[in-house]
Write a protein that holds these residues in place. Structure first.
Motif, PDB file in Angstrom:
ATOM      1  N   TYR A  27       0.842  -1.187   0.000  1.00  0.00           N
ATOM      2  CA  TYR A  27       0.000   0.000   0.000  1.00  0.00           C
ATOM      3  C   TYR A  27       0.878   1.237   0.000  1.00  0.00           C
ATOM      4  CZ  TYR A  27       0.746   0.451   5.095  1.00  0.00           C
ATOM      5  OH  TYR A  27       1.282   0.596   6.344  1.00  0.00           O
ATOM      6  N   GLN A  28       0.289   2.335  -0.461  1.00  0.00           N
ATOM      7  CA  GLN A  28       1.016   3.595  -0.488  1.00  0.00           C
ATOM      8  C   GLN A  28       0.036   4.747  -0.290  1.00  0.00           C
ATOM      9  OE1 GLN A  28       1.531   3.351  -5.131  1.00  0.00           O
ATOM     10  NE2 GLN A  28       2.427   5.240  -4.413  1.00  0.00           N
ATOM     11  N   PHE A  29       0.584   5.917   0.001  1.00  0.00           N
ATOM     12  CA  PHE A  29      -0.235   7.106   0.180  1.00  0.00           C
ATOM     13  C   PHE A  29      -0.057   8.017  -1.018  1.00  0.00           C
ATOM     14  CE2 PHE A  29      -0.028   5.483   4.424  1.00  0.00           C
ATOM     15  CZ  PHE A  29      -1.297   5.734   4.906  1.00  0.00           C
ATOM     16  N   LEU A  30      -1.170   8.602  -1.441  1.00  0.00           N
ATOM     17  CA  LEU A  30      -1.189   9.529  -2.564  1.00  0.00           C
ATOM     18  C   LEU A  30      -1.673  10.884  -2.061  1.00  0.00           C
ATOM     19  CD1 LEU A  30      -3.046   7.161  -5.063  1.00  0.00           C
ATOM     20  CD2 LEU A  30      -0.574   7.446  -4.823  1.00  0.00           C
ATOM     21  N   ARG A  31      -1.233  11.956  -2.754  1.00  0.00           N
ATOM     22  CA  ARG A  31      -1.651  13.306  -2.406  1.00  0.00           C
ATOM     23  C   ARG A  31      -2.399  13.910  -3.589  1.00  0.00           C
ATOM     24  NH1 ARG A  31       2.380  16.446   0.490  1.00  0.00           N
ATOM     25  NH2 ARG A  31       3.760  15.289  -0.835  1.00  0.00           N
ATOM     26  N   GLU A  32      -3.465  14.631  -3.289  1.00  0.00           N
ATOM     27  CA  GLU A  32      -4.251  15.323  -4.309  1.00  0.00           C
ATOM     28  C   GLU A  32      -3.465  16.513  -4.831  1.00  0.00           C
ATOM     29  OE1 GLU A  32      -8.566  17.393  -4.154  1.00  0.00           O
ATOM     30  OE2 GLU A  32      -7.140  18.012  -2.605  1.00  0.00           O
ATOM     31  N   GLU A  33      -3.344  16.596  -6.144  1.00  0.00           N
ATOM     32  CA  GLU A  33      -2.703  17.750  -6.777  1.00  0.00           C
ATOM     33  C   GLU A  33      -3.615  18.236  -7.896  1.00  0.00           C
ATOM     34  OE1 GLU A  33      -0.018  19.272  -5.768  1.00  0.00           O
ATOM     35  OE2 GLU A  33       0.534  17.781  -4.271  1.00  0.00           O
ATOM     36  N   ARG A  34      -4.124  19.462  -7.754  1.00  0.00           N
ATOM     37  CA  ARG A  34      -4.978  20.048  -8.798  1.00  0.00           C
ATOM     38  C   ARG A  34      -4.084  20.672  -9.855  1.00  0.00           C
ATOM     39  NH1 ARG A  34     -10.293  20.168  -7.262  1.00  0.00           N
ATOM     40  NH2 ARG A  34     -10.648  19.861  -5.037  1.00  0.00           N
ATOM     41  N   ARG A  35      -4.476  20.498 -11.109  1.00  0.00           N
ATOM     42  CA  ARG A  35      -3.684  21.071 -12.210  1.00  0.00           C
ATOM     43  C   ARG A  35      -3.769  22.585 -12.218  1.00  0.00           C
ATOM     44  NH1 ARG A  35      -5.643  16.701 -16.539  1.00  0.00           N
ATOM     45  NH2 ARG A  35      -4.723  14.934 -15.491  1.00  0.00           N
ATOM     46  N   GLU A  40      -6.389  25.973 -10.200  1.00  0.00           N
ATOM     47  CA  GLU A  40      -7.473  26.263  -9.263  1.00  0.00           C
ATOM     48  C   GLU A  40      -8.837  26.131  -9.927  1.00  0.00           C
ATOM     49  OE1 GLU A  40      -7.591  26.706  -5.978  1.00  0.00           O
ATOM     50  OE2 GLU A  40      -5.474  26.204  -6.010  1.00  0.00           O
ATOM     51  N   SER A  41      -8.927  26.525 -11.193  1.00  0.00           N
ATOM     52  CA  SER A  41     -10.225  26.484 -11.861  1.00  0.00           C
ATOM     53  C   SER A  41     -10.539  25.101 -12.439  1.00  0.00           C
ATOM     54  CB  SER A  41     -10.280  27.531 -12.978  1.00  0.00           C
ATOM     55  OG  SER A  41      -9.280  27.236 -13.939  1.00  0.00           O
ATOM     56  N   ALA A  42      -9.520  24.297 -12.651  1.00  0.00           N
ATOM     57  CA  ALA A  42      -9.743  22.992 -13.280  1.00  0.00           C
ATOM     58  C   ALA A  42     -10.298  21.995 -12.273  1.00  0.00           C
ATOM     59  CB  ALA A  42      -8.440  22.465 -13.869  1.00  0.00           C
ATOM     60  N   ARG A  43     -11.137  21.123 -12.763  1.00  0.00           N
ATOM     61  CA  ARG A  43     -11.680  20.076 -11.902  1.00  0.00           C
ATOM     62  C   ARG A  43     -10.823  18.810 -11.978  1.00  0.00           C
ATOM     63  NH1 ARG A  43     -17.066  19.578 -10.132  1.00  0.00           N
ATOM     64  NH2 ARG A  43     -17.816  21.663  -9.757  1.00  0.00           N
ATOM     65  N   ASN A  44      -9.837  18.812 -12.845  1.00  0.00           N
ATOM     66  CA  ASN A  44      -8.970  17.644 -12.998  1.00  0.00           C
ATOM     67  C   ASN A  44      -8.013  17.553 -11.817  1.00  0.00           C
ATOM     68  OD1 ASN A  44     -10.192  17.153 -15.423  1.00  0.00           O
ATOM     69  ND2 ASN A  44      -8.593  18.155 -16.620  1.00  0.00           N
ATOM     70  N   ILE A  45      -7.996  16.386 -11.229  1.00  0.00           N
ATOM     71  CA  ILE A  45      -7.137  16.149 -10.070  1.00  0.00           C
ATOM     72  C   ILE A  45      -6.196  15.001 -10.386  1.00  0.00           C
ATOM     73  CG2 ILE A  45      -7.096  15.423  -7.662  1.00  0.00           C
ATOM     74  CD1 ILE A  45      -9.880  16.629  -7.369  1.00  0.00           C
ATOM     75  N   ASP A  46      -4.943  15.195 -10.072  1.00  0.00           N
ATOM     76  CA  ASP A  46      -3.960  14.118 -10.180  1.00  0.00           C
ATOM     77  C   ASP A  46      -3.685  13.601  -8.774  1.00  0.00           C
ATOM     78  OD1 ASP A  46      -3.590  14.349 -12.944  1.00  0.00           O
ATOM     79  OD2 ASP A  46      -2.094  15.940 -12.678  1.00  0.00           O
ATOM     80  N   TRP A  47      -3.498  12.306  -8.666  1.00  0.00           N
ATOM     81  CA  TRP A  47      -3.119  11.689  -7.387  1.00  0.00           C
ATOM     82  C   TRP A  47      -1.680  11.232  -7.530  1.00  0.00           C
ATOM     83  CZ3 TRP A  47      -5.938  12.073  -3.110  1.00  0.00           C
ATOM     84  CH2 TRP A  47      -7.273  12.446  -3.257  1.00  0.00           C
TER      85      TRP A  47
END
Length: 163
Positions: A73-81, A83-90
């Motif tokens: 298992y591992q931990f991921l952090r939310e990173e938004r591309r 502020e206005s975009a709804r796309n989120i990278d983990w």
């Protein structure tokens, strides 16, 4: 005056030694198994608490992702591309606490939903429970999100306690 041991005395000595060893090894193996379980449960609890803490402090969501086929298992952090975009990278957490952790052979995690738990900036958690299993037996069950930074754990054969 007699020096040394007779053959019979040596055989009795070795028989007692073999008997004591035969009785001690299974007890040691049980203790080692319990040690592995305790280490897995304690490390998982500590890291989940820390992920929840970081989510609150940074205002970013974190996720615990379990890979059943790879037994880790591992931990991921939310990173938004943006502020206005709804796309989120983990993205994988780069700090030491977020490294990929291998689970001992014979153990697995069981989730209610998918194989992720999200720790949100408001202190809530997406899953309500996570079970640590050894084969078909549940070793411990984590009940998440009941209190801020709190994790209730029920160990097999034990009453639930607040950690």
């Amino acid at each position: 005056m007699r020096r040394g041991l007779t053959l019979i005395e040596l055989l009795v000595y070795f028989a007692v030694l073999v008997l004591v060893t035969a009785l001690a090894v299974p007890a040691f193996m049980g203790s080692y198994k319990r040690y592995k379980e305790d280490a897995l449960v304690q490390n998982l609890e500590k890291n989940m608490r820390f992920a929840q803490y970081r989510a609150i402090m940074e205002g970013k969501a974190y996720a615990l992702q379990y890979h059943g086929t790879e037994q880790n298992y591992q931990f991921l952090r939310e990173e938004r591309r943006s502020e206005s975009a709804r796309n989120i990278d983990w993205l994988p957490v780069q700090e030491l606490w977020g490294k990929t952790r291998k689970i001992a052979a014979g153990y697995s995690f069981s989730f209610r939903g998918n194989n992720k738990i999200y720790f949100l900036p408001d202190g809530t958690v997406s899953e309500s429970s996570l079970a640590v299993r050894a084969g078909s037996e549940t070793v411990a069950t984590f009940f998440l999100g009941r209190t801020l930074l709190g994790v209730d754990i029920k160990r097999k054969g034990a009453l639930a306690y607040a950690a």
